[in-house]
Design an enzyme around this catalytic site. Structure first.
Site, PDB file in Angstrom:
ATOM      1  N   GLU A 322       8.048   5.240   2.834  1.00  0.00           N
ATOM      2  CA  GLU A 322       7.452   6.418   3.465  1.00  0.00           C
ATOM      3  C   GLU A 322       8.123   6.752   4.790  1.00  0.00           C
ATOM      4  O   GLU A 322       7.683   6.317   5.855  1.00  0.00           O
ATOM      5  CB  GLU A 322       5.945   6.209   3.686  1.00  0.00           C
ATOM      6  CG  GLU A 322       5.156   6.180   2.392  1.00  0.00           C
ATOM      7  CD  GLU A 322       3.646   6.261   2.594  1.00  0.00           C
ATOM      8  OE1 GLU A 322       3.179   6.166   3.748  1.00  0.00           O
ATOM      9  OE2 GLU A 322       2.944   6.415   1.585  1.00  0.00           O
ATOM     10  N   GLU A 414       3.603   5.722  -5.296  1.00  0.00           N
ATOM     11  CA  GLU A 414       2.406   5.123  -4.703  1.00  0.00           C
ATOM     12  C   GLU A 414       1.318   6.177  -4.605  1.00  0.00           C
ATOM     13  O   GLU A 414       1.583   7.305  -4.187  1.00  0.00           O
ATOM     14  CB  GLU A 414       2.728   4.570  -3.302  1.00  0.00           C
ATOM     15  CG  GLU A 414       1.529   3.916  -2.621  1.00  0.00           C
ATOM     16  CD  GLU A 414       1.862   3.469  -1.189  1.00  0.00           C
ATOM     17  OE1 GLU A 414       2.856   2.757  -0.986  1.00  0.00           O
ATOM     18  OE2 GLU A 414       1.089   3.867  -0.287  1.00  0.00           O
TER      19      GLU A 414
HETATM   20  C1  IDC Z   1      -1.769  -0.435   3.853  1.00  0.00           C
HETATM   21  C2  IDC Z   1      -2.569  -1.557   3.238  1.00  0.00           C
HETATM   22  C3  IDC Z   1      -3.267  -2.343   4.316  1.00  0.00           C
HETATM   23  C4  IDC Z   1      -2.225  -2.778   5.337  1.00  0.00           C
HETATM   24  C5  IDC Z   1      -1.477  -1.571   5.875  1.00  0.00           C
HETATM   25  C6  IDC Z   1      -0.396  -1.917   6.880  1.00  0.00           C
HETATM   26  O1  IDC Z   1      -3.485  -1.036   2.300  1.00  0.00           O
HETATM   27  O2  IDC Z   1      -3.929  -3.472   3.757  1.00  0.00           O
HETATM   28  O3  IDC Z   1      -2.895  -3.441   6.400  1.00  0.00           O
HETATM   29  O4  IDC Z   1      -0.855  -0.916   4.796  1.00  0.00           O
HETATM   30  O5  IDC Z   1       0.652  -2.523   6.313  1.00  0.00           O
HETATM   31  C7  IDC Z   1       0.619   3.902   2.695  1.00  0.00           C
HETATM   32  C8  IDC Z   1       1.569   2.790   2.770  1.00  0.00           C
HETATM   33  C9  IDC Z   1       0.905   1.465   2.513  1.00  0.00           C
HETATM   34  C10 IDC Z   1      -0.479   1.424   3.105  1.00  0.00           C
HETATM   35  C11 IDC Z   1      -1.343   2.477   2.415  1.00  0.00           C
HETATM   36  C12 IDC Z   1      -2.779   2.510   2.881  1.00  0.00           C
HETATM   37  O6  IDC Z   1       2.690   2.960   1.932  1.00  0.00           O
HETATM   38  O7  IDC Z   1       1.709   0.452   3.057  1.00  0.00           O
HETATM   39  O8  IDC Z   1      -1.023   0.158   2.835  1.00  0.00           O
HETATM   40  N1  IDC Z   1      -0.713   3.772   2.580  1.00  0.00           N
HETATM   41  O9  IDC Z   1      -2.849   2.818   4.250  1.00  0.00           O
HETATM   42  N2  IDC Z   1       0.898   5.183   2.742  1.00  0.00           N
HETATM   43  C13 IDC Z   1      -0.242   5.882   2.716  1.00  0.00           C
HETATM   44  C14 IDC Z   1      -1.285   4.993   2.609  1.00  0.00           C
END
Ligand code: IDC
Length: 493
Positions: A322, A414
């Site tokens: 991202e 994702e």
């Molecule tokens: C989130 C995980 C969470 C973690 C966080 C930081 O769900 O447990 O603490 O990352 O690393 C994304 C990202 C993805 C995120 C997810 C939800 O690609 O890494 O995971 N998210 O926030 N993009 C949009 C949402």
């Protein structure tokens, strides 16, 4: 009147990654030739040639011939048509760039597998001889291209396999015995090597397909969630086609343990393959959002995993999870440096490129897919990532996906059923509306996330991974049950 051509240095592309430039000096008549190495890595390099016409009359075609030393070959080119005869590589116009107006120019690029620089060059039959400048190529061995970030270690020769066609090395970690094999009726057995066809993903025989599956959470955080029995459940109970291997780069990920995480990724590729599933290798950048911060690491990582997995048909590469806080131009530039490294090692692997605004096709940044359509990544067999979280991203995002899918190959690498925080309530209606749209458009997808953390987007209930049972619905959260019910329906392969 004698037509005059000039091959000029593509200085705009030389930037910081140029490691070696060989100059071909001018004959007396003022034609000149030079080529630029715009990128290089242990086993090859990317070249760029600009053909210009300094005369006032237009020219109607052109031909550039390069000779490479034994052991080096041109693997692919763009903006030109390539023909090979022994060590001689002939580039003619791509079709649209045959005519060059007086004073104008065109350029093309190519990938060399091997480190030998050209030993000769001609343009329209006129030799560009008399190598000058430094250093000559055949004796130089490029290392990983220098970049603006220098923190990560250089790849070593022993870990980067040299060519694209050799059999891939044996897995370093034995896979647990699968309950499904890669022959018969698995997604992999039925579809083989996938490829991009128009705006879709197609299987080896050219049929448009959709792959449906799940994404891991960070593989360095939840090792007990990615065991043989977990992948068995995905393959046989869920009928999943795809397993996304989310390898965080920061937050204790690849930058902290490049060797260990590369091995782990390769092991999961094998485990997915053994069960007939596709593996999406996700270079999970997030913070910082500028992918070029991790460019050196990305080149190093993808050189290794692409070389190691080149012989496999189940691998898809996702080069930047991202990107955020950066322009499309920056992302495109990153992609055009990483993709050649993958191609040099695994020429036929599909590559997915992250998009602006957390892979929202720009929408979360107030932009849109139009900036990609008008300025696409200069590579073939690629797709563009779109991510959504159903409780946060709704009709305006769906409208953009519908529009973009008409001209761009999209892959939802994702998505979540909850809000973009990864937590909160499941938006069942929104998720179903999204998945219906993806099904209609045959857009492949992976759900975030297959882990048992206590958060709304988790597929598994807390404690499920250490308990070691992954099949059935009793181990699943509300989100997990919804996603399983959507994924396990019959595929249209
Ligand atoms: C989130 C995980 C969470 C973690 C966080 C930081 O769900 O447990 O603490 O990352 O690393 C994304 C990202 C993805 C995120 C997810 C939800 O690609 O890494 O995971 N998210 O926030 N993009 C949009 C949402």
């Amino acid at each position: 009147m004698k037509r005059k051509l000039k091959l000029v240095l593509a200085s705009a592309l030389a930037v910081a990654t140029v490691s070696t430039v060989a100059f071909f000096a001018l004959p007396a008549s003022a034609e000149a030739a030079s080529f630029t190495v715009t990128n290089s890595w242990n086993s090859g390099y990317q070249g760029e040639i600009s053909v210009s016409n300094p005369a006032s009359a237009k020219i109607s075609t052109w031909k550039v011939e390069l000779t490479l030393p034994a052991g080096s070959t041109v693997g692919q080119s763009w903006n030109a048509t390539l023909a090979a005869a022994g060590q001689k590589f002939t580039f003619t116009p791509a079709g649209w760039n045959a005519t060059i107006a007086g004073g104008a120019s065109t350029s093309f690029g190519f990938i060399v597998n091997g480190t030998g620089r050209p030993t000769s060059c001609t343009v329209n039959g006129q030799a560009c001889t008399g190598l000058t400048g430094t250093p000559t190529a055949t004796t130089s061995t490029p290392t990983a291209a220098p970049t603006t970030t220098s923190a990560s270690p250089k790849p070593t020769a022993t870990t980067v396999a040299p060519t694209t066609t050799s059999a891939s090395p044996k897995p370093t970690t034995a896979s647990p015995t699968p309950t499904k094999t890669a022959t018969g009726s698995t997604p992999l057995a039925l579809n083989g090597q996938v490829k991009v066809c128009g705006t879709n993903l197609c299987n080896e025989s050219g049929k448009k397909i959709q792959l449906r599956g799940v994404s891991s959470h960070g593989i360095h955080w939840f090792p007990s969630c990615y065991t043989g029995s977990a992948l068995d459940a995905l393959a046989t109970d869920w009928n999943a086609d795809l397993f996304r291997i989310a390898m965080y780069v920061q937050e204790g990920g690849y930058e902290s343990d490049p060797t260990g995480l590369t091995t782990k990724v390769n092991s999961l590729v094998d485990q997915a393959e053994a069960r007939g599933m596709y593996a999406l290798i996700d270079f999970h950048i997030l913070n910082p959002g500028d992918p070029s911060f991790n460019l050196t690491r990305a080149k190093e990582f993808f050189a290794k995993v692409a070389a190691r997995n080149a012989g496999k048909k189940n691998v898809i590469y996702e080069i930047a999870n991202e990107p955020n806080g950066v322009s499309w131009a920056t992302i495109k530039n990153y992609a055009e440096q990483v993709i050649p490294v993958i191609r040099a090692n695994d020429p036929d692997g599909v590559v997915v490129v992250g998009t602006r605004g957390w892979s929202s096709l720009g929408v979360s940044d107030g932009a849109s897919s139009a900036e990609i359509v008008s300025n696409p990544v200069n590579a073939s067999n690629i797709m563009y990532a779109f991510h959504f979280y159903a409780a946060s991203h709704q009709d305006n995002y769906r409208a953009e996906v519908t529009k973009a899918a008409a001209s761009l190959p999209l892959f939802v690498t994702e998505f979540g059923t909850v809000s973009a925080s990864g937590d909160g309530a499941v938006d069942t209606a929104g998720t179903n509306t999204w998945i219906d749209l993806l099904d209609k458009l045959k857009i492949s997808y992976a759900n975030w996330n297959f882990a048992d953390k206590s958060e709304g987007s988790s597929i598994l209930k807390p404690g499920a991974c250490s308990a070691g049972t992954f099949s059935g619905t009793s181990v699943l959260t509300e989100s997990g049950q919804l996603i399983r019910s959507r994924i396990r329906t019959a595929d249209d392969f």
